[in-house]
Scaffold this motif. Structure first.
Motif, PDB file in Angstrom:
ATOM      1  N   GLY A 268       6.092  11.215   9.110  1.00  0.00           N
ATOM      2  CA  GLY A 268       5.294  10.186   8.251  1.00  0.00           C
ATOM      3  C   GLY A 268       4.133  11.041   7.707  1.00  0.00           C
TER       4      GLY A 268
ATOM      5  N   PHE B 136       0.790  -1.286  -0.044  1.00  0.00           N
ATOM      6  CA  PHE B 136      -0.086   0.054   0.025  1.00  0.00           C
ATOM      7  C   PHE B 136       0.826   1.269   0.106  1.00  0.00           C
ATOM      8  CE2 PHE B 136       0.639  -0.973   4.746  1.00  0.00           C
ATOM      9  CZ  PHE B 136       0.879   0.509   4.880  1.00  0.00           C
TER      10      PHE B 136
ATOM     11  N   ALA C 287       0.857   9.912   7.731  1.00  0.00           N
ATOM     12  CA  ALA C 287      -0.121   9.927   8.638  1.00  0.00           C
ATOM     13  C   ALA C 287       0.040  10.582   9.837  1.00  0.00           C
ATOM     14  CB  ALA C 287      -0.578   8.498   8.924  1.00  0.00           C
ATOM     15  N   ALA C 288       1.175  10.362  10.502  1.00  0.00           N
ATOM     16  CA  ALA C 288       1.875  11.002  11.503  1.00  0.00           C
ATOM     17  C   ALA C 288       2.273  12.622  11.487  1.00  0.00           C
ATOM     18  CB  ALA C 288       2.897  10.298  12.161  1.00  0.00           C
TER      19      ALA C 288
ATOM     20  N   ARG D 238      -5.430   6.238   0.264  1.00  0.00           N
ATOM     21  CA  ARG D 238      -4.772   4.970   0.524  1.00  0.00           C
ATOM     22  C   ARG D 238      -4.950   4.034  -0.803  1.00  0.00           C
ATOM     23  NH1 ARG D 238      -3.267   1.622   4.569  1.00  0.00           N
ATOM     24  NH2 ARG D 238      -2.020   3.357   5.246  1.00  0.00           N
TER      25      ARG D 238
ATOM     26  N   LYS E 171       6.552  -0.883   1.218  1.00  0.00           N
ATOM     27  CA  LYS E 171       5.224  -0.726   2.151  1.00  0.00           C
ATOM     28  C   LYS E 171       4.319  -1.940   1.970  1.00  0.00           C
ATOM     29  CE  LYS E 171       3.266   3.218   3.596  1.00  0.00           C
ATOM     30  NZ  LYS E 171       3.568   3.528   4.699  1.00  0.00           N
TER      31      LYS E 171
END
Ligand code: COI
Length: 356
Positions: free
Chosen positions: A302, A74, A304-305, A142, A197
């Protein structure tokens, strides 16, 4: 110059949007999905044209090889709204390039950039109302690819499905994170999948992370598989440390994900004239810097982070607290600048943003 190939995307719109069910002021990460998704199959040794359809379940046989032999990977990227309401993507072609790097290692077909970008653009255009306007929020994107051969036996699949779905998200970590240095389990070995990933990388991390969480930590801080001596990355992000006047981050290698946020931050730091070192960092060096009060900041980076402050590092039964972040902290400045670039509040001098 290569000619752009135009794919004939079929579009089936939802009859009724679900957007009114979402409270954009309180969006948990990864729980609500936007109206549509992009789906395209690889069969007869080529990618088909693809379609955009309402987001929802797909029917699949239990024999599909992704479920058994793990050909699944992903990506993670985000779309933002600028102050005028225009929609933007952050470095999408870098995600596309990294997806193909993962695909090659997992013996999966590369996806053409034109197909990836046309599917992505059309999807984001269609669901652009789902891009949150709130601070610290974005539309998380995503892309995911998996093997769909119905076959029992270990061999590369011949058929694959590539899907892009999206979800409006707030912050991944709602508070400064605490990390536990992992000295038993290993995320990745040289020659393995660490730089990809691959879904498998995240599966390998789940049990150690659960153990860490039972001890009160949010995430693991992975160390190398040979000596458990050198820092690699944290559960969902690359890591950076401010030691003295320098920013130090583990160099990318076969075991660390080559983060696009990580790379962007390195470019920003260089532009600001802040020394940045990509190198091996041992736990001992880190703790020595901490004991001399030279370890000023630690943070995860990152998609997301975003930029997640690390407040505490646990190692061998001891906790090492880090200084509180202030508006003059480097990580604070990085987060603000990245957010301003992404939302059009400051100039995108690196050419990272792509208009939808
Ligand atoms: C991302 O940062 O986009 C990731 O893929 C991390 C994920 C495990 C949430």
């Amino acid at each position: 110059m290569l000619e752009t190939k135009i794919y004939n995307l079929e579009i089936q719109k939802v009859t009724k949007s679900r957007i009114h069910e979402i409270d954009f002021n309180h969006i948990p990460f990864g729980k609500y999905f936007s109206d549509h998704m992009f789906v395209v199959d690889y069969k007869n040794e080529e990618w088909q044209d693809g379609k955009i359809v309402p987001y929802g379940p797909m029917s699949m046989a239990p024999s599909i090889s992704a479920l058994h032999y793990g050909q699944a990977l992903f990506e993670g990227m985000k779309a933002y709204k600028d102050t005028k309401g225009n929609s933007w993507l952050f470095r999408p072609t870098d995600n596309h390039a990294r997806l193909n790097i993962s695909a090659e290692r997992l013996c999966m077909p590369a996806i053409p950039e034109d197909l990836f970008m046309q599917g992505l653009m059309e999807l984001i255009r269609l669901d652009s109302n789902w891009i949150p306007k709130q601070e610290n929020a974005a539309l998380y994107i995503r892309p995911v690819m998996f093997a769909i051969d119905e076959f029992v036996g270990v061999k590369p699949s011949q058929n694959y499905r590539f899907v892009i779905f999206t979800c409006p998200v707030g912050q991944y970590y709602s508070e400064p994170v605490s990390v536990l240095v992992e000295t038993k389990y290993v995320r990745a070995f040289e020659g393995g999948l660490g730089f990809t990933k691959a879904a498998a990388n995240y599966a390998a991390a789940l049990m150690p992370a659960k153990l860490g969480q039972s001890k009160g930590y949010h995430q693991m801080l992975w160390t190398d598989g040979f000596e458990h001596k050198y820092i690699e990355e944290s559960g969902t992000m690359n890591v950076m440390f401010v030691i003295g006047n320098k920013v130090v981050t583990p160099m990318t290698s076969g075991t660390i994900l080559s983060g696009i946020t990580r790379d962007s931050i390195i470019q920003l730091l260089k532009d600001w004239g802040i020394p940045v070192e990509e190198r091996r960092i041992s736990i001992d060096d880190l703790l020595t810097a901490h004991s001399k009060n030279e370890l000023k900041e630690a943070f995860g980076v990152g998609t997301a982070a975003t930029v997640a402050h690390i407040a505490k590092i646990g190692y061998m039964g001891k906790d090492f607290q880090l200084p509180v972040i202030t508006p003059s902290s480097i990580s604070h400045r990085i987060l603000k600048t990245l957010t301003d670039i992404r939302t059009g509040k400051c100039e995108d001098k690196f050419g990272w943003m792509v208009r939808v």
